[in-house]
Design an enzyme around this catalytic site. Structure first.
Site: not given
Ligand code: GDP
Ligand code: IMO
Ligand code: MG
Length: 417
Positions: A15, A18, A42-43, A221
């Site tokens: 999270d 990416k 989850g992106h 991840q």
């Molecule tokens: P990922 O799993 O690495 O793709 O990240 P996620 O999408 O799960 O979580 C990142 C969250 O931060 C998302 O809701 C993005 O829209 C948000 N985000 C990304 N870059 C920024 C930033 O520079 N500032 C803020 N406030 N939010 C951001």
């Molecule tokens: P993105 O791509 C954050 C975490 C789960 C748990 C552990 C194992 O959005 O960064 P699993 O279901 O994979 O067996 O769970 O890994 N986890 C993540 N945490 N971002 C993710 O993906 C994750 N994918 C798995 O919360 O701790």
């Molecule tokens: Mg994510």
């Protein structure tokens, strides 16, 4: 001469943001490829104020000209993948699924959830999507691959055999053996939608690299969730580090060019397991609120804390990071004091690397002065001096340049240095 692929990898516990950077770079790449994980990822991507949540389809899908590969290292849930596909009506000719990717079937999720229940307070806190059981079957050589969907009768028989061989386990977990005709019908449904996209993606990737096309490899991840290099057993079940891109797509290390590591300006983690720089007080609460730190996949509140420079150094070395994209700097806006974990204390000793076990690691912090506002800033020189000083100090601590700084979820609010 063949081109080299650019790689994006998460440096913390996932999270990191990416999706936003993959989307940003996808505008200048012909192909985006996922190499590991499943729909546990989850992106979230925001384009012109509109929010998209992607789990398995590569984040390059939002570039209408971009082509997308789901590599063999991925575990693919047909049900969820088809649901995700339905958000887009222009996938033909720009989505390719590896015939060697492993199928994640509904029973994998049931097993995952049952195992977590049985573990009680020792649960990993998985996403409950079936990731561990699907990879477990792959490694135990009893999994089923996407290519097998092309003969549903045969695949259904193999799945029923699998249920019979594991009868006692399924009984404890109260998971019923599927009926053959219903199973065939279910698999035929998957096949109908997915078959046009199933192919040998390794051959495809070799060809496009030879044609000098621009390829982006999208990690899921993060490094600290890697099956080997993360906080085992509180990890996911795949190779999330850059090495996973080779095995997860069928390319070699020399095919990889620039590696961009993604890190937040602070730190979060979902699920259980060690997190030395976690802040359980009001600062952690404020980070969660400012950063909207709730999971894209499960909606769970993310645990929040300070930037961990020790874990980041570890991640830079393991992944061969050339530049870091520092995300969510704006979430630190308004804090008077910002802390950074510069070392751990374990059993009275100062440790400046990631050891075997982080369970008893206590953070040793260095404090930085906060700033007023960075949100929406698009030029490094326009950042408040304290924010610039913070970034430069982090660069020194982790021995890597921060070539990209992000100041809002929006595609455009990105500083390229
Ligand atoms: P990922 O799993 O690495 O793709 O990240 P996620 O999408 O799960 O979580 C990142 C969250 O931060 C998302 O809701 C993005 O829209 C948000 N985000 C990304 N870059 C920024 C930033 O520079 N500032 C803020 N406030 N939010 C951001
Ligand atoms: P993105 O791509 C954050 C975490 C789960 C748990 C552990 C194992 O959005 O960064 P699993 O279901 O994979 O067996 O769970 O890994 N986890 C993540 N945490 N971002 C993710 O993906 C994750 N994918 C798995 O919360 O701790
Ligand atoms: Mg994510």
């Amino acid at each position: 001469m063949s081109s080299k692929a650019d790689l994006i990898v998460g440096l913390q516990w996932g999270d990191e943001g990416k999706g936003k950077i993959v989307d940003h770079l996808a505008q200048t790449h012909d192909f985006v490829c996922r190499f590991a994980g499943g729909h546990n990822a989850g992106h979230t991507i925001v384009v012109e104020g509109k929010k998209y949540a992607l789990h398995l389809i590569p984040s390059g899908v939002l570039n209408p000209k971009g082509k997308n590969i789901v590599g063999n290292g991925v575990v693919l849930s047909p049900v969820n993948f088809i649901k995700e596909m339905s958000q887009f009506d222009d996938l033909e000719g720009r989505l390719f699924i590896s015939d060697k990717a492993h199928l994640l079937l509904p029973y994998h999720a049931l097993i995952d959830q049952a195992k977590e229940r049985l573990k009680g307070d020792k649960a990993i806190g998985t996403t409950g999507k079936g990731i561990g059981p699907a990879y477990g079957d792959k490694i135990a050589r009893v999994g089923h691959r996407v290519g097998e969907l092309l003969d549903c009768e045969k695949l259904a028989s193999k799945i029923i055999d699998y249920f019979e061989q594991n009868h006692s386990i399924f009984e404890v977990m109260e998971i019923e053996t599927p009926k053959k005709d219903e199973l065939v019908a279910e698999l035929e449904g998957y096949k109908k939608v997915l078959a046009p996209y199933i192919t040998d993606t390794t051959q495809l990737l070799w060809r496009v690299l030879n044609e000098d096309k621009k390829v982006l490899l999208e990690g899921a991840q993060g490094t600290m969730l890697d099956i080997d290099h993360g906080t085992y057993p509180f990890v996911t079940s795949s190779t999330t580090v850059s090495a996973g891109a080779c095995s997860g797509l069928g390319i070699n290390p020399k095919d990889i060019g620039r590696v961009t590591g993604i890190a937040k300006a602070y730190c979060t983690r979902v699920g259980n397991g060690p997190f030395p720089s976690e802040d359980l007080g009001s600062d952690g609460e404020r980070l969660r609120k400012n950063g909207h730190e709730f999971g894209t996949t499960t909606g769970r509140p993310r645990r929040c804390g300070w930037f961990d420079a020790v874990a980041l150094r570890h991640a830079v070395r393991i992944n061969g990071v050339d530049q870091i994209a520092l995300m969510k700097l704006d979430v630190l806006d308004g804090f008077e004091e910002i802390k950074v974990c510069v070392a751990y204390e374990i059993n009275g000793k100062r440790i400046d690397y990631v050891p075997y076990d982080l369970e008893d690691a206590k953070p040793i912090y260095k404090s930085f002065k906060g700033w007023n506002k960075t949100e929406g800033v698009r030029d490094f020189d326009e950042l408040p001096q304290n924010a610039k000083d913070y970034i430069v100090a982090l660069e020194e601590m982790v021995s890597c340049k921060m070539g990209i700084v992000s100041t809002s979820p929006d595609r455009e609010d990105t500083i390229i240095r």
